[in-house]
Write an enzyme that holds these catalytic residues in place. Structure first.
Site, short mmCIF file in Angstrom:
data_model
loop_
_atom_site.label_atom_id
_atom_site.label_comp_id
_atom_site.label_asym_id
_atom_site.label_seq_id
_atom_site.Cartn_x
_atom_site.Cartn_y
_atom_site.Cartn_z
N CYS A 1 58.96 66.71 22.05
CA CYS A 1 59.04 65.52 22.92
C CYS A 1 60.17 64.64 22.44
CB CYS A 1 57.73 64.78 22.91
SG CYS A 1 57.15 64.42 21.26
N LYS B 1 40.41 69.71 24.70
CA LYS B 1 40.96 70.81 25.50
C LYS B 1 42.40 71.07 25.06
CE LYS B 1 43.49 71.65 29.12
NZ LYS B 1 44.03 72.94 28.77
P1 NAD Z 1 51.52 69.66 30.36
O1 NAD Z 1 51.45 68.28 30.90
O2 NAD Z 1 51.82 70.76 31.29
O3 NAD Z 1 50.13 70.04 29.66
C1 NAD Z 1 49.54 69.22 28.66
C2 NAD Z 1 48.04 69.44 28.66
O4 NAD Z 1 47.51 68.93 29.88
C3 NAD Z 1 47.64 70.92 28.61
O5 NAD Z 1 46.49 71.06 27.81
C4 NAD Z 1 47.32 71.22 30.08
O6 NAD Z 1 46.45 72.30 30.25
C5 NAD Z 1 46.70 69.90 30.51
N1 NAD Z 1 46.70 69.66 31.95
C6 NAD Z 1 47.49 70.21 32.91
N2 NAD Z 1 47.14 69.74 34.13
C7 NAD Z 1 46.12 68.88 33.94
C8 NAD Z 1 45.33 68.07 34.81
N3 NAD Z 1 45.52 68.06 36.12
N4 NAD Z 1 44.37 67.29 34.27
C9 NAD Z 1 44.18 67.25 32.93
N5 NAD Z 1 44.86 68.02 32.07
C10 NAD Z 1 45.84 68.81 32.56
O7 NAD Z 1 52.55 69.63 29.14
P2 NAD Z 1 53.00 70.83 28.19
O8 NAD Z 1 53.92 71.73 28.93
O9 NAD Z 1 51.82 71.44 27.51
O10 NAD Z 1 53.80 70.05 27.07
C11 NAD Z 1 55.12 69.64 27.22
C12 NAD Z 1 55.20 68.18 27.58
O11 NAD Z 1 54.50 67.40 26.61
C13 NAD Z 1 56.62 67.66 27.56
O12 NAD Z 1 56.83 66.79 28.64
C14 NAD Z 1 56.70 66.90 26.25
O13 NAD Z 1 57.69 65.92 26.19
C15 NAD Z 1 55.33 66.33 26.18
N6 NAD Z 1 55.00 65.94 24.82
C16 NAD Z 1 54.94 64.61 24.52
C17 NAD Z 1 54.69 64.21 23.22
C18 NAD Z 1 54.64 62.75 22.85
O14 NAD Z 1 54.09 62.44 21.81
N7 NAD Z 1 55.19 61.84 23.64
C19 NAD Z 1 54.47 65.16 22.21
C20 NAD Z 1 54.53 66.51 22.58
C21 NAD Z 1 54.79 66.90 23.88
#
Ligand code: NAD
Length: 497
Positions: free
Chosen positions: A281, A174
């Site tokens: 991130c 997803k």
């Molecule tokens: P997000 O948590 O909003 O979304 C990430 C994914 O989770 C999306 O596909 C979203 O649709 C899904 N999602 C949302 N609610 C969910 C639920 N209840 N159950 C399951 N899936 C759900 O994050 P974002 O805004 O897409 O990305 C930014 C964040 O990602 C930042 O905090 C960033 O630091 C982090 N990030 C971390 C890394 C790492 O490797 N540590 C890498 C890239 C981004």
């Protein structure tokens, strides 16, 4: 006419049961790019059924042959690199050079994982008993749920999909709703390379419907999630006993010591803080600066920041692209307000911007005189905003670096070997860079964080461990009952009859 894309279930691109779609918008000009299916939990069930059907065949497909498919995929990706990079810039805004880097990362990991098809090492050890052979074998976890964010729309999916494939798993993927097109294009390349039907299934849609149905699904054995800490906590609560890997947010810092090469540090801070518009991130959102060089370094930074050009990432003159959407701009701006209220000094930026009246832009922002416990120094902003925190010693710098809930990336600029090695030893983070910025991981080393960033280790060999299980195997050819830990005085080998 805006094109409509399907979801992939059992090798067919089909419509969602919801009958609904959502639009995807170019953040630089707010034009609709395409329509995507608003998936449902029922779509997830269909995808899991397809993944279950494909599992036996794929698990038994020899790993070196899985590797050949990945190698073909890497070659196809290489051919398509420019097209994918341009799509990515249109879909999520990062400047074209960085988008090319994102696709290159996917090529690199796909090639790396192709090679792992001939390794997938385990351990063979001596036994404490005579005539007994001890080894271990690597087995797939089963059906994996892969949930990804939008900021590395090809690279992050590739870090999950390619090790999951080489280890013999099937999967439901997803992608984030801001970048479904890059995800679909990447999966189409894998299909073209020969990944069999049902091995990868892709369902677009919201996190609350599709994501949470994946996290809770009883037949899914593993979840690999990259995203925010808030959703990571939801995954931890709801995934039950699945094998879960979490890659969450960060609040990464760069220490600039008084003995540092300041021109080099300047390049590192600009690249780490404003590259990908601060939406990595691993972005450098804190600069922990030695008080002796603080004023000089501030002047150097402000002068450089003022020369950064905002714009559409497809234009070669653009240094900083848009943020992902209007909500992200609002969040960055809210933190500017919080910083001012907390008493930090705004040196530049601090405002949203439009280009030709459109786009989700934010001016590169720099705060100074930030106290380590201020919210702008503690919370992930995920936008082009840097907080400078003055310190007097390396000890204080390391305390500030570690005084956050996250533990992803860190960097130190110094010409003193002792400072460098003490930092490597004492900074609580999954990554430490010396005389280089907080961003720019290479795919053959483990990637991931500690503390509030989660516990997954992706890429390189660590990726294989994340996406496989290990079974220990004991073969006793002594012809007698030998009890481990009990019959522990080796007797004579039993004679052949
Ligand atoms: P997000 O948590 O909003 O979304 C990430 C994914 O989770 C999306 O596909 C979203 O649709 C899904 N999602 C949302 N609610 C969910 C639920 N209840 N159950 C399951 N899936 C759900 O994050 P974002 O805004 O897409 O990305 C930014 C964040 O990602 C930042 O905090 C960033 O630091 C982090 N990030 C971390 C890394 C790492 O490797 N540590 C890498 C890239 C981004």
């Amino acid at each position: 006419m805006v094109k409509e894309y399907g979801i992939l279930i059992g090798g067919k691109w089909v419509k969602s049961n919801s009958g609904e779609t959502f639009d995807n918008v170019n953040p630089a000009n707010e034009r609709v790019i395409a329509k995507f299916q608003s998936g449902t939990p029922d779509d997830v069930n269909r995808a899991v059924d397809a993944a279950e059907k494909a599992l036996g065949y794929w698990r038994d497909f020899p790993a070196p042959k899985r590797g050949e498919i990945l190698l073909k995929a890497a070659q196809l990706l290489r051919k398509d690199k420019e097209r994918l990079a341009r799509l990515m810039t249109m879909e999520m805004g990062k400047v074209i050079a960085e988008a090319r880097g994102d696709v290159q990362e996917a090529i690199d990991i796909t090639e790396y994982m192709a090679g792992e098809g001939r390794r997938l090492f385990t351990q063979t050890t001596p036994s404490e008993l005579r005539d007994k052979f001890c080894t271990s074998v690597r087995i797939p976890v089963g059906i994996f749920g892969l949930i990804t964010p939008w900021n590395f729309p090809v690279a992050i999916p590739s870090w999950k999909i390619t090790p999951a494939l080489i280890c013999g798993n099937t999967m439901i993927f997803k992608p984030a709703s801001d970048t479904p097109l890059c995800a679909i294009e990447f999966v189409k390349i894998l299909e073209k390379a020969g990944v069999p039907k049902g091995v990868i299934n892709l369902v677009t849609g919201s996190g609350s419907k599709v994501g949470s149905a994946i996290v809770k699904h009883k037949k899914i054995r593993g979840i690999s999630f990259t995203g925010s800490r808030e959703v990571g906590e939801f995954v931890t609560k709801e995934a039950g006993l699945k094998k879960v890997g979490l890659e969450l947010g960060g609040k990464n810092g760069i220490i600039v010591m008084d003995d540092a090469d300041l021109e080099l540090a300047l390049d590192g801070v600009i690249w780490g803080g404003y590259g990908t518009t601060g939406q990595r991130c691993t972005a450098a959102s804190r600069v922990i600066v030695h008080h002796k060089i603080k004023a000089k370094f501030e002047r150097m930074l402000v002068s450089r920041i003022k020369r950064l050009r905002l714009g559409d990432g497809l234009k070669p003159t653009t240094d900083v692209g848009p943020q992902i959407n209007a909500k992200a701009v609002e969040k960055t701006h809210e933190y500017t307000g919080i910083g001012i209220k907390e008493g930090a000094k705004l040196l530049c930026g601090g405002k949203p911007a439009k280009i030709n009246g459109k786009g989700f832009f934010y001016r590169p922002t720099l705060f100074t005189d930030v106290a380590p416990d201020m919210r702008i120094a503690q919370e992930e902003i995920f936008g082009p905003s840097i907080s400078m925190i003055p310190v007097k010693t390396l000890d204080e710098a390391i305390d500030v670096m570690n005084g956050i809930i996250y533990g992803l990336s860190s960097a130190i600029y110094t010409n003193d070997l002792k400072n460098a090695f003490e930092s490597i030893e004492r900074i609580e983070a999954g990554l430490t860079y010396v005389n280089s910025s907080t961003i720019g991981a290479e795919v053959h080393l483990p990637f991931g964080g500690i503390k509030g960033t989660g516990h997954a280790r992706e890429a390189g060999w660590a990726g294989i461990e994340e996406f496989s299980d290990v079974k220990s195997v004991y073969v006793d050819y002594s012809g007698t009952l030998q009890r481990a830990q009990i019959d522990n005085v080796p007797g004579p080998r039993k004679k052949r009859k």
